[in-house]
Design an enzyme around this catalytic site. Sequence first.
Site, PDB file in Angstrom:
ATOM      1  N   LYS A 213      34.094 -31.110 -11.538  1.00 61.60           N
ATOM      2  CA  LYS A 213      34.435 -32.170 -13.212  1.00 61.60           C
ATOM      3  C   LYS A 213      33.549 -31.456 -14.315  1.00 61.60           C
ATOM      4  O   LYS A 213      34.416 -32.203 -15.134  1.00 61.60           O
ATOM      5  CB  LYS A 213      34.444 -33.631 -12.758  1.00 61.60           C
ATOM      6  CG  LYS A 213      32.579 -33.354 -12.679  1.00 61.60           C
ATOM      7  CD  LYS A 213      32.304 -35.736 -12.183  1.00 61.60           C
ATOM      8  CE  LYS A 213      30.690 -35.297 -12.567  1.00 61.60           C
ATOM      9  NZ  LYS A 213      30.168 -35.104 -13.929  1.00 61.60           N
ATOM     10  N   LYS A 275      26.237 -28.429 -15.849  1.00 64.07           N
ATOM     11  CA  LYS A 275      26.719 -28.818 -17.223  1.00 64.07           C
ATOM     12  C   LYS A 275      25.919 -28.357 -18.260  1.00 64.07           C
ATOM     13  O   LYS A 275      26.185 -28.438 -20.162  1.00 64.07           O
ATOM     14  CB  LYS A 275      25.480 -30.470 -17.275  1.00 64.07           C
ATOM     15  CG  LYS A 275      26.196 -31.521 -16.219  1.00 64.07           C
ATOM     16  CD  LYS A 275      25.492 -32.829 -16.523  1.00 64.07           C
ATOM     17  CE  LYS A 275      26.084 -33.846 -15.484  1.00 64.07           C
ATOM     18  NZ  LYS A 275      26.646 -33.243 -14.328  1.00 64.07           N
TER      19      LYS A 275
END
Length: 312
Positions: A213, A275
């Site tokens: 994601k 991230k």
Amino acid sequence: MGKKVVLALGGNAILQPKQEATFENQYQNVVNAANRMVEISEAGHKIVVTHGNGPQVGNIIAQNEAAKEEIPAMPIFVNNAESQGMIGYMMESALKNRLAEGGDKTNVVTLLTMVEVDKDDKAFDNPTKPVGVFFTEEEAKKMTEEKGYQMAEDAGRGFRRVVPSPEPKVIHGVEEIKTLIETSLVVSSGGGGIPIYRDDKGQIHGVEAVIDKDRSGLKLAQQTEADVFMMLTDVPNVYINFGKENEQKLEEITVEEAEKHVADGQFPAGSMLPKIEAAIAFAKHEGKEGIICSLDEAVLALEGKAGTRIKL
């Protein structure tokens, strides 16, 4: 001046660890998140929301397995579409209700989003992404023999099906998203998007895979020409030397500094590293900013007063 922000919300923010996976629990979590997201909109920013779906799609796969003797199981890309619709419904209704409370007539639009991958991506040769429930070794062998599934032992807890996690190449519907964001709050690319590929004739096919994601969110931010790619976590900042005496909170850092911390092995591969890498990739262009922060401090982070902010 307001910014165009792609906001990535983790799947655990929708279903927290050890919470019972009832609709009521998940919807209340979404309501809490929606309240914060509306604060970002009210601060003058235009936002596209993307979200994780790990717990939700895992449960849908488990339901498929449990009912397979009575109802044919659906492929994973269809399970992903189901989770996008479910979470999208909760998010859109919660956002609309919160906006209405303040008399804000901003519309909310949820898009069922396909994400194109390369059918020759090397990830298809090395499935690594665990999905669904746990099985015994005997059950895993049977599933491999009967269904051709690839199974792998997962941290001593049993065996799970593993699927490829290819790189996202194209977010479908981006031009529509860019138009909608001018007047609406947009929810898109949930769970990394529904993975598809095109054959030699240009025809679209679903593929058994799960797209990361954060990588999908990065691609969405790049294609929509966002100013900020913000990834929301359970912690307010990223740290180096985490848990040690010389632990240090990172606030505003350069791409070069962030890359050095990555090279030094400061971030765990399974949690913070993707991230950080996504934030770096986004911030490598002038005027772009990658932010990692908690949902509660999102507005402050956009003001440069909270979170970990990465710029060129």
